[in-house]
Design an enzyme around this catalytic site. Structure first.
Site, PDB file in Angstrom:
ATOM      1  N   ASP A 158       0.846  -1.180   0.000  1.00 49.30           N
ATOM      2  CA  ASP A 158       0.000   0.000   0.000  1.00 49.30           C
ATOM      3  C   ASP A 158       0.895   1.247   0.000  1.00 49.30           C
ATOM      4  O   ASP A 158       2.100   1.153   0.288  1.00 49.30           O
ATOM      5  CB  ASP A 158      -0.891  -0.041   1.246  1.00 49.30           C
ATOM      6  CG  ASP A 158      -1.731   1.192   1.415  1.00 49.30           C
ATOM      7  OD1 ASP A 158      -2.425   1.562   0.451  1.00 49.30           O
ATOM      8  OD2 ASP A 158      -1.694   1.785   2.504  1.00 49.30           O
ATOM      9  N   ASP A 177      -0.439   5.116   0.905  1.00 49.15           N
ATOM     10  CA  ASP A 177      -0.803   6.040   1.980  1.00 49.15           C
ATOM     11  C   ASP A 177      -0.846   5.321   3.324  1.00 49.15           C
ATOM     12  O   ASP A 177      -1.518   4.295   3.476  1.00 49.15           O
ATOM     13  CB  ASP A 177      -2.167   6.675   1.696  1.00 49.15           C
ATOM     14  CG  ASP A 177      -2.100   7.687   0.576  1.00 49.15           C
ATOM     15  OD1 ASP A 177      -1.395   8.691   0.729  1.00 49.15           O
ATOM     16  OD2 ASP A 177      -2.747   7.461  -0.466  1.00 49.15           O
ATOM     17  N   LYS A 217      -8.405  -4.952  -4.025  1.00 48.78           N
ATOM     18  CA  LYS A 217      -6.965  -5.045  -4.250  1.00 48.78           C
ATOM     19  C   LYS A 217      -6.510  -6.500  -4.351  1.00 48.78           C
ATOM     20  O   LYS A 217      -5.604  -6.817  -5.121  1.00 48.78           O
ATOM     21  CB  LYS A 217      -6.210  -4.371  -3.108  1.00 48.78           C
ATOM     22  CG  LYS A 217      -6.209  -2.858  -3.111  1.00 48.78           C
ATOM     23  CD  LYS A 217      -5.262  -2.374  -2.006  1.00 48.78           C
ATOM     24  CE  LYS A 217      -5.247  -0.892  -1.836  1.00 48.78           C
ATOM     25  NZ  LYS A 217      -4.292  -0.480  -0.781  1.00 48.78           N
ATOM     26  N   ASP A 219      -2.365  -0.739   5.704  1.00 46.98           N
ATOM     27  CA  ASP A 219      -2.824  -0.059   6.922  1.00 46.98           C
ATOM     28  C   ASP A 219      -4.323   0.160   6.996  1.00 46.98           C
ATOM     29  O   ASP A 219      -4.795   0.780   7.945  1.00 46.98           O
ATOM     30  CB  ASP A 219      -2.138   1.311   7.027  1.00 46.98           C
ATOM     31  CG  ASP A 219      -2.751   2.329   6.076  1.00 46.98           C
ATOM     32  OD1 ASP A 219      -2.960   1.999   4.888  1.00 46.98           O
ATOM     33  OD2 ASP A 219      -3.038   3.459   6.521  1.00 46.98           O
ATOM     34  N   ASP A 229      -6.955  -2.935   2.395  1.00 49.70           N
ATOM     35  CA  ASP A 229      -5.836  -3.872   2.293  1.00 49.70           C
ATOM     36  C   ASP A 229      -6.199  -5.279   2.765  1.00 49.70           C
ATOM     37  O   ASP A 229      -5.403  -6.206   2.596  1.00 49.70           O
ATOM     38  CB  ASP A 229      -4.637  -3.359   3.104  1.00 49.70           C
ATOM     39  CG  ASP A 229      -4.100  -2.052   2.571  1.00 49.70           C
ATOM     40  OD1 ASP A 229      -3.838  -1.977   1.356  1.00 49.70           O
ATOM     41  OD2 ASP A 229      -3.959  -1.094   3.359  1.00 49.70           O
TER      42      ASP A 229
END
Length: 224
Positions: free
Chosen positions: A8, A10, A151, A174, A178
Site C-alpha cells: 500500500d 498512503d 486489491k 494499513d 488492504d
C-alpha cells in the site's frame, strides 16, 4: 532471495505527515524481487511513483479497478459509469466531493469516485446503497466503488501476469482496503497505525507505524 511485495502507499510508504518517506526509495530500489504498489489512488499516481523510484511499473490502482504489469493495463470494472452517476446524485442532493473545482483526486480516476472523509457520510452511504455500490474508508478518503472490486483480486491478476503464485507475495498495508490483499498474499503485515480491520486480518502487526513499520516488515522478510 527476497519474496515479491504488494505494498500500500498512503499510511504505509508515507510519514505521519502524509508525504512519501524518503527511506522508501532506497528500500524498494534494492529489493531483489518484484514490487507491486497497491493503492486506492487513481492510476497515474502509483505509475508516477514507480517512475520516480526507478521501479518497474507494477501497479494495482483504484482499489483493484485498474491493474498494470508487464505493459498490460487491465480495467477490471464492467460498469465504470455507475460510481460517477452515484457521485453526481450525491452532489445533486447537497453533498460535496470536497476536492475543489479542479478535483485532481478524481480527474484521472477511471473506475470509482473518491470523496473527502469530512463529507456527509450518511447521505453518501444512502446514495451508494441506492446505486448498489460499496463505500470503503481508506483513511484517506471514502471510495464509491462496485462490489467485488478489491486489491486482492488485483494482486491475483498481477501475479498471473508475472507468472507468480499470489501466495508468494508479502503484503504490507494499513487500511480496510488492504484486507483483501492480506487474504490473497502468503504473508501480511499491518503497520502500527493500521485500522482495526487491517490489524485483525494481518498475520503480524508491526511495532513501528507508517514507513517505520514497513521497514520493520521488510527487514523481517529479508532476514529469513
Amino acid at each position: 532471495m527476497s519474496p515479491p511485495l504488494a505494498l500500500d502507499i498512503d499510511g504505509t510508504l508515507t510519514s505521519s505527515a502524509g508525504g512519501i518517506d524518503p527511506r522508501a526509495f532506497e528500500a524498494l530500489r534494492g529489493w531483489d524481487a518484484p514490487v507491486v504498489l497497491a493503492t486506492g489512488k487513481a492510476f497515474p499516481y502509483p505509475v508516477a511513483l514507480c517512475h520516480f523510484m526507478d521501479l518497474p511499473e507494477r501497479v494495482i490502482a483504484e482499489n483493484g479497478g485498474v491493474v498494470y504489469a508487464d505493459d498490460e493495463v487491465t480495467v477490471t470494472v464492467p460498469d465504470a459509469d455507475r460510481p460517477r452517476e452515484a457521485a453526481q446524485a450525491f452532489v445533486d442532493r447537497g453533498g460535496d466531493l470536497g476536492w475543489g473545482a479542479a478535483d485532481t483526486v478524481n480527474r484521472w480516476r477511471e473506475t470509482e469516485v473518491a470523496v473527502r472523509r469530512d463529507a456527509d457520510d450518511a447521505l453518501l452511504r444512502a446514495v451508494a446503497e441506492e446505486f448498489g455500490l460499496d463505500v470503503v474508508d481508506t483513511g484517506y478518503a471514502y471510495h464509491l466503488k462496485l462490489p467485488g472490486v478489491e486489491k486482492g483480486e488485483g494482486l491475483r491478476a498481477v501475479a498471473a501476469t508475472l507468472g507468480l503464485d499470489p501466495a508468494a507475495f508479502v503484503a504490507v498495508g494499513d487500511s480496510e482496503n488492504d484486507v483483501s490483499t492480506f487474504e490473497v498474499a502468503g504473508e501480511s503485515f499491518a503497520v502500527a497505525n493500521a485500522d482495526d480491520r487491517a490489524r485483525a486480518a494481518a498475520d503480524r502487526v508491526t511495532d513501528g507505524a507508517h514507513m517505520d513499520g514497513t521497514l520493520e516488515a521488510l527487514a523481517a522478510r529479508r532476514d529469513r
